[in-house]
Design a protein around this motif. Structure first.
Motif, PDB file in Angstrom:
ATOM      1  N   THR A 149       6.527  68.398 137.903  1.00 31.60           N
ATOM      2  CA  THR A 149       6.691  67.348 136.895  1.00 31.60           C
ATOM      3  C   THR A 149       5.344  66.814 136.431  1.00 31.60           C
ATOM      4  O   THR A 149       5.138  66.556 135.231  1.00 31.60           O
ATOM      5  N   ALA A 150       4.410  66.644 137.362  1.00 32.90           N
ATOM      6  CA  ALA A 150       3.081  66.149 136.996  1.00 32.90           C
ATOM      7  C   ALA A 150       2.365  67.128 136.073  1.00 32.90           C
ATOM      8  O   ALA A 150       1.723  66.719 135.085  1.00 32.90           O
ATOM      9  N   LYS A 151       2.465  68.416 136.350  1.00 33.90           N
ATOM     10  CA  LYS A 151       1.815  69.413 135.492  1.00 33.90           C
ATOM     11  C   LYS A 151       2.433  69.421 134.098  1.00 33.90           C
ATOM     12  O   LYS A 151       1.725  69.519 133.087  1.00 33.90           O
ATOM     13  N   ILE A 152       3.765  69.309 134.056  1.00 37.52           N
ATOM     14  CA  ILE A 152       4.428  69.262 132.746  1.00 37.52           C
ATOM     15  C   ILE A 152       3.975  68.033 131.962  1.00 37.52           C
ATOM     16  O   ILE A 152       3.684  68.101 130.765  1.00 37.52           O
ATOM     17  N   GLY A 153       3.898  66.880 132.649  1.00 38.00           N
ATOM     18  CA  GLY A 153       3.447  65.659 131.985  1.00 38.00           C
ATOM     19  C   GLY A 153       2.030  65.749 131.494  1.00 38.00           C
ATOM     20  O   GLY A 153       1.693  65.238 130.411  1.00 38.00           O
ATOM     21  N   LEU A 154       1.147  66.403 132.255  1.00 33.91           N
ATOM     22  CA  LEU A 154      -0.254  66.549 131.846  1.00 33.91           C
ATOM     23  C   LEU A 154      -0.370  67.389 130.575  1.00 33.91           C
ATOM     24  O   LEU A 154      -1.100  67.031 129.644  1.00 33.91           O
ATOM     25  N   VAL A 155       0.351  68.494 130.532  1.00 36.44           N
ATOM     26  CA  VAL A 155       0.315  69.340 129.329  1.00 36.44           C
ATOM     27  C   VAL A 155       0.883  68.589 128.126  1.00 36.44           C
ATOM     28  O   VAL A 155       0.325  68.632 127.018  1.00 36.44           O
ATOM     29  N   GLY A 156       1.983  67.870 128.335  1.00 34.78           N
ATOM     30  CA  GLY A 156       2.575  67.106 127.241  1.00 34.78           C
ATOM     31  C   GLY A 156       1.647  66.034 126.722  1.00 34.78           C
ATOM     32  O   GLY A 156       1.547  65.814 125.500  1.00 34.78           O
ATOM     33  N   ALA A 157       0.941  65.329 127.629  1.00 34.31           N
ATOM     34  CA  ALA A 157       0.008  64.291 127.206  1.00 34.31           C
ATOM     35  C   ALA A 157      -1.147  64.877 126.413  1.00 34.31           C
ATOM     36  O   ALA A 157      -1.601  64.297 125.412  1.00 34.31           O
ATOM     37  N   ALA A 158      -1.646  66.045 126.854  1.00 29.24           N
ATOM     38  CA  ALA A 158      -2.762  66.679 126.144  1.00 29.24           C
ATOM     39  C   ALA A 158      -2.349  67.095 124.732  1.00 29.24           C
ATOM     40  O   ALA A 158      -3.069  66.849 123.747  1.00 29.24           O
ATOM     41  N   MET A 159      -1.178  67.714 124.614  1.00 28.77           N
ATOM     42  CA  MET A 159      -0.710  68.127 123.292  1.00 28.77           C
ATOM     43  C   MET A 159      -0.414  66.912 122.417  1.00 28.77           C
ATOM     44  O   MET A 159      -0.697  66.914 121.210  1.00 28.77           O
ATOM     45  N   GLY A 160       0.145  65.855 123.011  1.00 25.84           N
ATOM     46  CA  GLY A 160       0.401  64.641 122.245  1.00 25.84           C
ATOM     47  C   GLY A 160      -0.887  64.002 121.759  1.00 25.84           C
ATOM     48  O   GLY A 160      -0.939  63.451 120.651  1.00 25.84           O
ATOM     49  N   GLY A 161      -1.940  64.057 122.582  1.00 21.62           N
ATOM     50  CA  GLY A 161      -3.232  63.501 122.162  1.00 21.62           C
ATOM     51  C   GLY A 161      -3.809  64.239 120.971  1.00 21.62           C
ATOM     52  O   GLY A 161      -4.356  63.627 120.043  1.00 21.62           O
ATOM     53  N   LEU A 162      -3.694  65.573 120.989  1.00 21.13           N
ATOM     54  CA  LEU A 162      -4.191  66.351 119.846  1.00 21.13           C
ATOM     55  C   LEU A 162      -3.412  66.013 118.577  1.00 21.13           C
ATOM     56  O   LEU A 162      -3.999  65.865 117.488  1.00 21.13           O
ATOM     57  N   ALA A 163      -2.092  65.880 118.709  1.00 15.64           N
ATOM     58  CA  ALA A 163      -1.288  65.545 117.538  1.00 15.64           C
ATOM     59  C   ALA A 163      -1.618  64.151 117.026  1.00 15.64           C
ATOM     60  O   ALA A 163      -1.679  63.914 115.811  1.00 15.64           O
ATOM     61  N   ALA A 164      -1.862  63.203 117.931  1.00 16.43           N
ATOM     62  CA  ALA A 164      -2.225  61.855 117.508  1.00 16.43           C
ATOM     63  C   ALA A 164      -3.561  61.840 116.779  1.00 16.43           C
ATOM     64  O   ALA A 164      -3.755  61.085 115.809  1.00 16.43           O
ATOM     65  N   SER A 165      -4.496  62.691 117.220  1.00 15.25           N
ATOM     66  CA  SER A 165      -5.792  62.788 116.529  1.00 15.25           C
ATOM     67  C   SER A 165      -5.601  63.244 115.088  1.00 15.25           C
ATOM     68  O   SER A 165      -6.273  62.758 114.164  1.00 15.25           O
ATOM     69  N   LEU A 166      -4.661  64.157 114.870  1.00 11.36           N
ATOM     70  CA  LEU A 166      -4.374  64.628 113.520  1.00 11.36           C
ATOM     71  C   LEU A 166      -3.827  63.503 112.648  1.00 11.36           C
ATOM     72  O   LEU A 166      -4.192  63.367 111.468  1.00 11.36           O
ATOM     73  N   VAL A 167      -2.988  62.659 113.212  1.00 10.35           N
ATOM     74  CA  VAL A 167      -2.424  61.539 112.459  1.00 10.35           C
ATOM     75  C   VAL A 167      -3.517  60.570 112.030  1.00 10.35           C
ATOM     76  O   VAL A 167      -3.580  60.136 110.872  1.00 10.35           O
ATOM     77  N   TRP A 168      -4.403  60.219 112.962  1.00  7.30           N
ATOM     78  CA  TRP A 168      -5.464  59.266 112.635  1.00  7.30           C
ATOM     79  C   TRP A 168      -6.473  59.860 111.650  1.00  7.30           C
ATOM     80  O   TRP A 168      -7.006  59.152 110.785  1.00  7.30           O
ATOM     81  N   ALA A 169      -6.693  61.147 111.754  1.00  8.76           N
ATOM     82  CA  ALA A 169      -7.588  61.803 110.793  1.00  8.76           C
ATOM     83  C   ALA A 169      -6.985  61.761 109.389  1.00  8.76           C
ATOM     84  O   ALA A 169      -7.697  61.541 108.392  1.00  8.76           O
ATOM     85  N   THR A 170      -5.681  61.956 109.307  1.00 10.62           N
ATOM     86  CA  THR A 170      -5.004  61.888 108.008  1.00 10.62           C
ATOM     87  C   THR A 170      -5.104  60.483 107.421  1.00 10.62           C
ATOM     88  O   THR A 170      -5.337  60.304 106.219  1.00 10.62           O
ATOM     89  N   LEU A 171      -4.937  59.478 108.253  1.00 13.78           N
ATOM     90  CA  LEU A 171      -5.039  58.098 107.781  1.00 13.78           C
ATOM     91  C   LEU A 171      -6.440  57.801 107.257  1.00 13.78           C
ATOM     92  O   LEU A 171      -6.610  57.160 106.203  1.00 13.78           O
TER      93      LEU A 171
END
Length: 676
Positions: free
Chosen positions: A329-351
């Motif tokens: 579960t911890a490994k799954i959460g780590l991968v999900g957080a990393a991918m979510g961080g990259l997607a959030a960076s894209l949102v802020w860059a668009t703004l």
């Protein structure tokens, strides 16, 4: 035939443990097991057995029909998204049944909170625009004042609504849990008695009980999902107004976290499935180590080291699987957080791009920043609460299935209400226990009438107890039929039929209630003092009652303050009195005096003929001297009737099984002792 024990009596000092209890949950009224070190010394490896020596079987629970493979396929992100609305609807229906007023108030609070959040975000744009525009600061503040008041009011009222939601949810949850537990117990009471002979039934009960325990999280998680959805809709609407491209990007950013959360819930649920057998074993071991019933044998037979060692081995297995699941579960959460961080960076860059190109004003960008944070928080809460609710829903499915099917063994009998039976007849009756190669009862014909006593005798495993339960309608035959006055027992309303039954099993239920209630509990005439006195006198319970400190009002439960614990023989007298209290049409006595002294036993059988005047009596016993009172004796062997007749007739047949068993009971080695 003595069937295996399937349940204990409710007295907590004797009750068998609930196999759904997890290892660290010790009952409040039961001493906990001796502590096992977290790192117990390694047990000596057993010697390898010889090739021809059979290896002892280990205790394990592996009933058929496990849903693990099904669970592996149904825990997906798509399944979660599809199931969440249905789960919330189910939660609302249960809450409506428990407390409709509180549910309505909860929903109103959630809707108002969402509207206020949207209004507050829209007011933010006006506030920022007024504050950063050119001109006198006083004029700008005056222009921004309505927006500031609206914003502050929205924040304050939403805080109050949040407190109200927490309070209302705390009110609904206990009522919902109580209602759910009542429904589960009602379903269990409607299962056929034969269900306990099927290993899969206990497994389904355990799963349903876990679902009941998870019910405490149903309303809070549902409210969290609804609150997150309301906040998300409000903020997403504002973002769409500000610039349509921001919303899909933000939803894309939340997807990795959502997938990770669902997979984490999958791992948690499957970990529970994979360890449930070991947890049940741990509970049983803890009970045997600590329960008073076995305390003398645990000590005298030096069983404690062995039992503690088995406990340590099973606990180690549970810990190993649980830790592996937590790491996954911890490994799954780590991968999900990393991918979510990259997607959030894209949102802020668009703004930033929209702001730099003039596609969005500074005031709108400020509002967008707040809305993005709101949406991000709402999405995070939705993912977390949704995954938790989905996990609750997996266990809730087990609860709902048990309610629908009573573990696959719900009663499907008729509705006819019978009179007190005059003639009870078995016609070519056959009954098979699951997993047994031969029938417990095989093609038996017999009858017992009102005013007569039928005795069933035979060696252990001959089918006596099973046949008596068939005559009582507690079991339904697999072949043939049992009739009461010509009516098939399967066509009768079971509870209406059992109202005419007095049943004394081999192990008497020890209800932690007063002596009075232990006699008239559940009877149609619960306040009939004369009937109680007659039953107590016929069973010998009156002698026991006379010695109790408060008579009939004495609590028969030593674990409770002021209560006492009668002996096994005294409990047996109360069980017989309970069977005789309502003067039923059919009385079944299965080894009714096995724990009684000779004087008390003589009293019971001396009065049995008087009892039989108003009832048909079925007597199951190994003590052949006691069946002399019977009008007919049926001798059973391997599920079949091999002899029948009166006492003197069967003794006269010196080659018959009854005479052989009689000689064995009379022979205690006296002849050989005299010769020596």
């Amino acid at each position: 035939m003595s069937t295996r024990a399937t349940g204990g009596d409710p007295s907590s000092s004797h009750a068998k443990p609930r196999s759904s209890d997890i290892p660290h949950q010790a009952g409040a009224d039961r001493p906990t097991a001796p502590a096992v070190p977290s790192a117990p010394p390694a047990a000596a490896e057993p010697a390898e057995p010889d090739a021809d020596e059979p290896v002892d079987q280990e205790p394990q629970f592996a009933p058929p029909g496990r849903d693990t493979a099904v669970a592996l396929t149904r825990i997906t992100t798509r399944a979660m998204a599809a199931r969440l609305p249905r789960l919330i609807i189910r939660a609302m229906r249960l809450a409506w049944r428990a407390d409709p007023g509180a549910l309505i108030a909860l929903l109103v609070c959630q809707v108002l909170a969402g509207l206020l959040e949207a209004g507050g975000l829209l007011a933010t744009t006006g506030t920022i625009t007024a504050l950063i525009s050119a001109g006198d600061v006083t004029d700008r503040l005056r222009e921004a004042l309505p927006s500031i008041v609206l914003l502050a009011s929205a924040v304050g009222v939403r805080a109050v609504l949040g407190i109200a939601v927490v309070g209302l949810s705390a009110r609904v949850t206990p009522r919902l849990t109580r209602e759910s537990e009542w429904l589960l117990l009602q379903a269990a009471s409607r299962a056929e008695l034969a269900a306990y002979n099927h290993p899969g039934y206990q497994d389904r009960w355990d799963a349903a009980d876990r679902g009941l325990q998870s019910m405490r999280g149903l309303m809070p998680q549902s409210q969290d999902v609804l609150a997150a959805c309301a906040s998300l809709i409000a903020a997403a609407s504002v973002l769409t107004i500000l610039h349509p491209v921001l919303l899909p990007l933000l939803l894309l950013g939340a997807l990795p976290r959502g997938v990770a959360a669902v997979r984490g819930a999958r791992v948690e649920y499957l970990t529970t499935l994979r360890t449930q057998d070991e947890r049940r074993l741990l509970n049983m071991l803890r009970w045997h180590i600590s329960d008073q019933r076995w305390a003398d044998q645990v000590r005298a037979c030096t069983m404690a080291p062995y039992l503690l060692n088995r406990y340590s081995i099973a606990a180690e297995r549970v810990q190993r699987v649980t830790q592996a699941g937590a790491w996954t579960t911890a490994k799954i959460g780590l991968v999900g957080a990393a991918m979510g961080g990259l997607a959030a960076s894209l949102v802020w860059a668009t703004l930033a791009y929209l702001l730099s190109t003039g596609a969005m004003s500074v005031a709108a960008a400020g509002t967008a920043v707040i809305a993005l944070r709101t949406v991000g928080t709402a999405l995070g809460a939705l993912v977390i609460s949704g995954s938790r609710l989905y996990s609750v829903g997996l266990y809730l499915d087990d609860w709902a299935r048990f309610l629908d099917e009573a573990g696959g063994h719900g009663m499907k009998r008729g509705t006819r209400t019978p009179n007190s039976p005059v003639v009870v007849r078995a016609e070519k009756v056959t009954y098979n226990y699951p997993g047994k190669a031969t029938a417990a009862v095989d093609g038996v014909d017999l009858e017992v009438r009102k005013g007569r006593i039928l005795a069933l005798v035979g060696e252990n495993g001959s089918g006596k107890s099973t046949l008596s339960r068939l005559l009582c309608g507690l079991y339904l035959p697999h072949e043939g039929r049992v009739t009461w006055d010509g009516n098939d027992i399967a066509d009768l309303d079971p509870h209406a039929a059992w109202a005419h039954l007095g049943y004394v099993p081999q192990e008497i239920a020890r209800w932690p209630l007063s002596a009075r209630l232990n006699i008239n509990l559940g009877q149609p005439r619960a306040d009939d003092a004369d009937a109680l006195d007659r039953a107590a006198a016929a069973s010998g319970a009156d002698d026991v009652i006379a010695g109790l400190p408060r008579g009939l009002a004495t609590l028969l439960a030593r674990e409770w303050w002021g209560g006492i614990d009668p002996s096994v023989g005294q409990w047996q007298r109360f069980g017989i009195a309970r069977a005789l209290y309502a003067e039923p049409g059919l009385i079944c006595l299965d080894e009714p005096t096995s724990a009684l002294d000779p004087r008390a036993e003589h009293r019971i059988f001396a009065g049995l003929r008087d009892i039989a005047r108003g009832s048909a009596v079925v007597l199951v016993t190994h003590r052949l001297a006691n069946v002399a009172v019977a009008d007919e004796i049926v001798v059973m062997e391997s599920g079949r009737v091999v002899q029948r007749g009166a006492f003197e007739e069967l003794l006269a047949d010196t080659d018959g099984l009854f005479a052989e068993l009689w000689r064995l009971q009379q022979d205690r080695g006296t002849e050989s002792r005299g010769r020596s």
